[in-house]
Scaffold this active site. Structure first.
Site, PDB file in Angstrom:
ATOM      1  N   ALA A  57     -15.786  -4.022 -14.219  1.00  0.00           N
ATOM      2  CA  ALA A  57     -16.384  -2.703 -14.406  1.00  0.00           C
ATOM      3  C   ALA A  57     -15.308  -1.632 -14.607  1.00  0.00           C
ATOM      4  CB  ALA A  57     -17.253  -2.369 -13.201  1.00  0.00           C
ATOM      5  N   LYS A 104     -13.822 -12.269 -20.447  1.00  0.00           N
ATOM      6  CA  LYS A 104     -13.904 -10.808 -20.510  1.00  0.00           C
ATOM      7  C   LYS A 104     -12.779 -10.206 -21.345  1.00  0.00           C
ATOM      8  CE  LYS A 104     -16.483 -10.331 -16.243  1.00  0.00           C
ATOM      9  NZ  LYS A 104     -16.550  -9.788 -14.870  1.00  0.00           N
ATOM     10  N   ASN A 149      -9.768  -7.107  -5.798  1.00  0.00           N
ATOM     11  CA  ASN A 149      -9.271  -7.678  -4.539  1.00  0.00           C
ATOM     12  C   ASN A 149      -7.873  -7.164  -4.205  1.00  0.00           C
ATOM     13  OD1 ASN A 149      -7.137  -9.937  -5.333  1.00  0.00           O
ATOM     14  ND2 ASN A 149      -8.772  -9.950  -6.852  1.00  0.00           N
ATOM     15  N   PHE A 150      -7.616  -7.105  -2.905  1.00  0.00           N
ATOM     16  CA  PHE A 150      -6.333  -6.573  -2.436  1.00  0.00           C
ATOM     17  C   PHE A 150      -5.179  -7.537  -2.633  1.00  0.00           C
ATOM     18  CE2 PHE A 150      -5.669  -2.436  -0.621  1.00  0.00           C
ATOM     19  CZ  PHE A 150      -6.910  -1.877  -0.829  1.00  0.00           C
ATOM     20  N   CYS A 189       3.538   4.196  -1.821  1.00  0.00           N
ATOM     21  CA  CYS A 189       3.007   3.053  -2.569  1.00  0.00           C
ATOM     22  C   CYS A 189       1.745   2.551  -1.863  1.00  0.00           C
ATOM     23  CB  CYS A 189       4.057   1.960  -2.730  1.00  0.00           C
ATOM     24  SG  CYS A 189       4.311   0.902  -1.282  1.00  0.00           S
ATOM     25  N   CYS A 192       2.398   1.594   1.653  1.00  0.00           N
ATOM     26  CA  CYS A 192       2.594   2.757   2.536  1.00  0.00           C
ATOM     27  C   CYS A 192       1.241   3.188   3.100  1.00  0.00           C
ATOM     28  CB  CYS A 192       3.148   3.950   1.764  1.00  0.00           C
ATOM     29  SG  CYS A 192       4.845   3.829   1.228  1.00  0.00           S
ATOM     30  N   CYS A 205     -18.641  -6.280  -3.928  1.00  0.00           N
ATOM     31  CA  CYS A 205     -19.842  -5.902  -4.673  1.00  0.00           C
ATOM     32  C   CYS A 205     -21.021  -6.749  -4.213  1.00  0.00           C
ATOM     33  CB  CYS A 205     -19.631  -6.137  -6.157  1.00  0.00           C
ATOM     34  SG  CYS A 205     -18.176  -5.353  -6.781  1.00  0.00           S
ATOM     35  N   CYS A 266       8.195   1.394   5.203  1.00  0.00           N
ATOM     36  CA  CYS A 266       7.216   0.629   4.403  1.00  0.00           C
ATOM     37  C   CYS A 266       7.841  -0.709   3.983  1.00  0.00           C
ATOM     38  CB  CYS A 266       6.801   1.416   3.174  1.00  0.00           C
ATOM     39  SG  CYS A 266       5.826   0.450   2.008  1.00  0.00           S
ATOM     40  N   CYS A 269       8.163  -0.475  -0.406  1.00  0.00           N
ATOM     41  CA  CYS A 269       9.077   0.486  -1.039  1.00  0.00           C
ATOM     42  C   CYS A 269      10.225   0.894  -0.129  1.00  0.00           C
ATOM     43  CB  CYS A 269       8.310   1.685  -1.582  1.00  0.00           C
ATOM     44  SG  CYS A 269       7.580   2.751  -0.352  1.00  0.00           S
TER      45      CYS A 269
HETATM   46 ZN    ZN Z   1       5.579   1.964   0.301  1.00  0.00          ZN
END
Ligand code: ZN
Length: 362
Positions: A57, A104, A149-150, A189, A192, A205, A266, A269
């Site tokens: 989407a 897709k 997704n992460f 980032c 972070c 979803c 972090c 970064c």
């Molecule tokens: Zn960072």
């Protein structure tokens, strides 16, 4: 049952037979009139290369907006194929794409070529992984997030921070949209802001549903930030947002959290510990929006004609140039040419793995 056309498809997605009558200055005249872009800005857009990771989407909306805006080159990376349940919100696809189970990335490229043949589209029917992230994202000026997704977002973040490449995080679920510009070395980032996958955004979803307007909102914001980045640059654009912005269209709740500076310590970064970039042997994952498991195989070239013959005695088989589908009740397996598979009808990775081993190979 999903139908899948058996005829082969022209793999050339670079354009049809429509005459190139458009004059570039006329096509973009209304955008050039906008003072923030102008003629010089339009030239910069024409020279820009954007990688869009995921073309569901949000990715569809981003690709559509930026292709119409005249971004010169788009690389569209997506591992999935079009299904009827996508059509409510995935604006680059139509019923024919769903009937043919077209990947897709391919369907998006064809659609874009029909409305702007001047844009160079490079479709990649692949799952972005630590082993191919370099090959798929190298040479891009900017990376945009169309994933769901992460795991993939952290991989993109590691790659972008490592290479000092700007990228824009975008997500939509339910009526909620959230986005963050990441300018490595300048702003926070993704790691972070979210050292671990945020709980609220692990909703998929499938569990919460989604409004197409939330998708278009987040894509509109991210696409505009992309224009600012490409035309003015990250260092010089005072209007470039340096916050994590969220907006719930149903409740009208909205918030901005400062992301102007990297967070001390972090992992990505600060310490430059790119664990997602180094990650190997990723687990099988469950996809968003349906009852299915993906098998991450990339080293098993499949001869679709041969596989079609082999599977015939065990169920219904159909294939085209891009995918082979095998229905073996209660499962539906979609196989890609590199050996990757999406198995629908289970969320049990062991069941999916054994089905794959039995019919494709172990
Ligand atoms: Zn960072």
């Amino acid at each position: 049952m999903t139908s899948l056309a058996r005829e082969t498809h022209d793999s050339d997605v670079s354009g049809g037979s429509s005459p190139r009558t458009s004059d570039l200055s006329d096509r973009y005249s209304r955008q050039i009139l906008f003072p923030g872009i102008g003629a010089a800005g339009q030239q910069k857009l024409a020279a820009a290369r954007i990688g869009i990771v995921g073309c569901g989407a949000t990715g569809s909306a981003l690709a559509g907006l930026l292709a119409r805006a005249g971004v010169g080159s788009l690389r569209i990376i997506d591992r999935d194929y079009v299904e009827p349940s996508n059509l409510q919100r995935q604006s680059l696809f139509d019923e024919t794409d769903a009937a043919e189970s077209l990947p897709k990335a391919i369907a998006a490229s064809r659609k874009i070529a029909a409305f702007n043949s001047e844009v160079e589209i490079d479709p990649k029917v692949e799952d972005l992984t630590p082993s191919n992230v370099e090959a798929l994202l190298e040479g891009m000026d900017l990376i945009l997030d169309g994933t769901d997704n992460f795991e993939t977002r952290y991989l993109v973040n590691d790659y972008a921070v490592d290479r000092s490449l700007p990228w824009i995080y975008s997500a939509a679920v339910g009526s909620y949209a959230v986005t963050l510009n990441v300018l490595p070395g300048q702003t926070a980032c993704l790691a972070c802001m979210f050292p671990d996958s945020p709980r609220g955004m692990v909703e998929t979803c499938e569990t919460s549903g989604i409004l197409n307007s939330a998708v278009n909102l987040v894509a509109s914001i991210a696409a505009t930030e992309a224009l600012k980045l490409l035309v003015v640059g990250g260092l010089n654009a005072p209007t470039l947002r340096r916050t994590l912005l969220s907006f719930d269209l149903w409740t009208n709740d909205h918030a901005e959290i400062s992301a102007a500076k990297p967070r001390a310590g972090c992992r990505a970064c600060g310490e430059r510990d790119f664990i997602h970039l180094a990650g190997e042997g990723r687990p099988h994952i469950t996809l968003c929006g349906r009852n299915s498991v993906q098998i991450h195989e990339r080293q098993r070239p499949i001869d679709f004609a041969e596989m079609d013959r082999r599977l015939q005695p065990h169920g219904i088989v159909r294939h085209n140039d891009f995918v082979l589908k095998f229905w073996h009740e209660p499962y539906e397996m979609t196989l890609f040419p590199d050996g990757r598979a999406i198995i629908k009808g289970t969320t049990d990775t062991a069941v999916a793995r054994s089905l794959y081993a039995r019919y494709v190979g172990s």
